[in-house]
Motif scaffolding. Structure first.
Motif, PDB file in Angstrom:
ATOM      1  N   TYR A 159      -4.132   0.496  -2.506  1.00 32.24           N
ATOM      2  CA  TYR A 159      -3.717  -1.101  -2.294  1.00 32.24           C
ATOM      3  C   TYR A 159      -3.226  -1.723  -3.718  1.00 32.24           C
ATOM      4  N   TYR A 160      -1.933  -2.308  -3.643  1.00 33.08           N
ATOM      5  CA  TYR A 160      -1.445  -2.727  -4.904  1.00 33.08           C
ATOM      6  C   TYR A 160      -1.223  -4.198  -4.495  1.00 33.08           C
ATOM      7  N   CYS A 161      -1.674  -5.221  -5.574  1.00 28.81           N
ATOM      8  CA  CYS A 161      -1.387  -6.698  -5.492  1.00 28.81           C
ATOM      9  C   CYS A 161      -0.344  -6.810  -6.380  1.00 28.81           C
ATOM     10  N   GLN A 180      -3.110  -2.627 -10.764  1.00 32.75           N
ATOM     11  CA  GLN A 180      -3.092  -0.991 -10.919  1.00 32.75           C
ATOM     12  C   GLN A 180      -3.609  -0.184  -9.544  1.00 32.75           C
ATOM     13  N   GLY A 181      -3.979  -1.049  -8.735  1.00 33.78           N
ATOM     14  CA  GLY A 181      -4.231  -0.299  -7.183  1.00 33.78           C
ATOM     15  C   GLY A 181      -5.643  -0.249  -7.040  1.00 33.78           C
ATOM     16  N   THR A 182      -5.957  -0.195  -5.901  1.00 37.73           N
ATOM     17  CA  THR A 182      -7.326   0.106  -5.494  1.00 37.73           C
ATOM     18  C   THR A 182      -7.454   0.934  -4.291  1.00 37.73           C
ATOM     19  N   GLN A 183      -8.323   2.120  -4.290  1.00 38.62           N
ATOM     20  CA  GLN A 183      -8.156   3.108  -3.317  1.00 38.62           C
ATOM     21  C   GLN A 183      -9.003   2.593  -1.980  1.00 38.62           C
ATOM     22  N   ARG A 219       0.759  -1.166  -0.022  1.00 41.35           N
ATOM     23  CA  ARG A 219       0.072   0.144   0.073  1.00 41.35           C
ATOM     24  C   ARG A 219       0.902   1.387   0.105  1.00 41.35           C
ATOM     25  N   GLN A 220       0.306   2.435  -0.494  1.00 46.53           N
ATOM     26  CA  GLN A 220       0.988   3.587  -0.382  1.00 46.53           C
ATOM     27  C   GLN A 220       0.131   4.591  -0.339  1.00 46.53           C
ATOM     28  N   ALA A 221       0.313   5.582   1.022  1.00 53.13           N
ATOM     29  CA  ALA A 221      -0.633   6.365   1.381  1.00 53.13           C
ATOM     30  C   ALA A 221      -0.003   7.622   0.464  1.00 53.13           C
ATOM     31  N   PRO A 222      -0.567   8.855   0.770  1.00 52.46           N
ATOM     32  CA  PRO A 222      -0.207  10.089   0.165  1.00 52.46           C
ATOM     33  C   PRO A 222       1.044  10.480   0.876  1.00 52.46           C
ATOM     34  N   GLY A 223       2.045  10.873   0.244  1.00 49.98           N
ATOM     35  CA  GLY A 223       3.199  11.452   0.694  1.00 49.98           C
ATOM     36  C   GLY A 223       3.975  10.437   1.301  1.00 49.98           C
TER      37      GLY A 223
END
Length: 123
Positions: free
Chosen positions: A93-95, A115-118, A37-41
Motif C-alpha cells: 500500500y502506497y500513499c 515508499q509503501g507498506t506491506q 495498492r499493488q499486489a504481486p503481478g
C-alpha cells in the motif's frame, strides 16, 4: 514533500489494520492525499483519496464500506482504516500527495509517493 507510510503487517481474514502516512513540510494541509495498492503481478490500483480539507473522500467501488480514509492536518498524517480484510487485500500500500488538493483517483495526478507498506491477509 516526503511521505512515510507505516502500519502494515500480517493479519487474519476478517481482521483490521490502520495504515498511516506521515508527511513532512508545512504544506501538507493543502494536498489531496490518496492510497493505492499493488499486489504481486498486478497493476497498481486506486484504493481511496481525500481532499485537502477532508470534506471529500473517494473510494474504489469494491472497497466501499470496509475502508475509510481520513486525515489529521495538525499531525500531517493521513490514515487508511481497513476492516473486514480479505486475502485479496494483500498488497503493498502506497500513499501519495496531490498538489491540486482534490484527492484524485488517477495515480498519474499525484506528485509525491511514499515508499509503501506491506499488508498481508492470511486465509
Amino acid at each position: 514533500v516526503q511521505l512515510q507510510a507505516s502500519g502494515g503487517g500480517l493479519v487474519q481474514t476478517g481482521g483490521s489494520l490502520r495504515l498511516s502516512c506521515a508527511a513532512s513540510g508545512r504544506t501538507f494541509r493543502t494536498y489531496g492525499m490518496g492510497w493505492f495498492r499493488q499486489a504481486p503481478g498486478k497493476e497498481r490500483e486506486f484504493v481511496a483519496a481525500i481532499s485537502w480539507s477532508g470534506f471529500s473522500t473517494y473510494y474504489a467501488d469494491s472497497l466501499k464500506g470496509r475502508f475509510t480514509i481520513f486525515r489529521d492536518n495538525a499531525k500531517n498524517t493521513v490514515y487508511l482504516q481497513m476492516n473486514s480484510l480479505k486475502p485479496e487485500d494483500t498488497a503493498v500500500y502506497y500513499c501519495a500527495a496531490d498538489q491540486l488538493g482534490v484527492g484524485a483517483q488517477n495515480g498519474n495526478e499525484y506528485d509525491y509517493w511514499g515508499q509503501g507498506t506491506q499488508v498481508t491477509v492470511s486465509s
